[in-house]
Scaffold this motif. Structure first.
Motif, mmCIF file in Angstrom:
data_model
loop_
_atom_site.group_PDB
_atom_site.id
_atom_site.type_symbol
_atom_site.label_atom_id
_atom_site.label_comp_id
_atom_site.label_asym_id
_atom_site.label_seq_id
_atom_site.Cartn_x
_atom_site.Cartn_y
_atom_site.Cartn_z
ATOM 1 N N ASP A 44 -11.456 -12.225 6.926
ATOM 2 C CA ASP A 44 -12.759 -11.834 6.388
ATOM 3 C C ASP A 44 -13.556 -10.970 7.363
ATOM 4 O O ASP A 44 -14.755 -10.780 7.188
ATOM 5 N N GLY A 45 -12.902 -10.484 8.395
ATOM 6 C CA GLY A 45 -13.564 -9.564 9.314
ATOM 7 C C GLY A 45 -14.184 -10.210 10.533
ATOM 8 O O GLY A 45 -14.788 -9.520 11.350
ATOM 9 N N TYR A 46 -14.080 -11.513 10.645
ATOM 10 C CA TYR A 46 -14.573 -12.166 11.849
ATOM 11 C C TYR A 46 -13.508 -11.983 12.920
ATOM 12 O O TYR A 46 -12.332 -11.838 12.620
ATOM 13 N N GLY A 47 -13.901 -12.001 14.157
ATOM 14 C CA GLY A 47 -12.967 -11.734 15.253
ATOM 15 C C GLY A 47 -11.999 -12.873 15.524
ATOM 16 O O GLY A 47 -11.343 -13.385 14.625
ATOM 17 N N ASN A 48 -11.969 -13.291 16.740
ATOM 18 C CA ASN A 48 -11.022 -14.285 17.223
ATOM 19 C C ASN A 48 -11.325 -15.667 16.628
ATOM 20 O O ASN A 48 -12.430 -16.183 16.805
ATOM 21 N N PRO A 49 -10.364 -16.280 15.951
ATOM 22 C CA PRO A 49 -10.589 -17.610 15.368
ATOM 23 C C PRO A 49 -10.910 -18.686 16.406
ATOM 24 O O PRO A 49 -11.498 -19.706 16.066
#
Length: 71
Positions: A44-49
């Protein structure tokens, strides 16, 4: 037994997820969206989990400006 669970899951009658047994689901409090596995957050476009994981474990207050927790 497993075959019947798979059939029921495909029909939407149960929540059988053999590949996600060890995965933890997370929810974004602001959007209410639930991600089956934490790695899906990246789609969804968020960076590092791992930033979301730190937030869920209480090591950070927010990740990407949002609040997260395990479900």
């Amino acid at each position: 037994m497993i075959a019947k669970l798979k059939t029921c899951a495909e029909a939407g009658l149960c929540d059988y997820r053999p590949n996600y047994e060890k995965c933890k689901s997370v929810m974004c409090e602001e959007t209410g969206k639930i991600y089956v596995k934490i790695k899906d957050v990246k789609e969804d476009g968020y960076g590092n989990p791992s930033n979301v994981s730190c937030c869920c474990r209480g090591l950070r207050k927010t990740a990407y400006g949002m609040h997260w927790h395990y479900v």
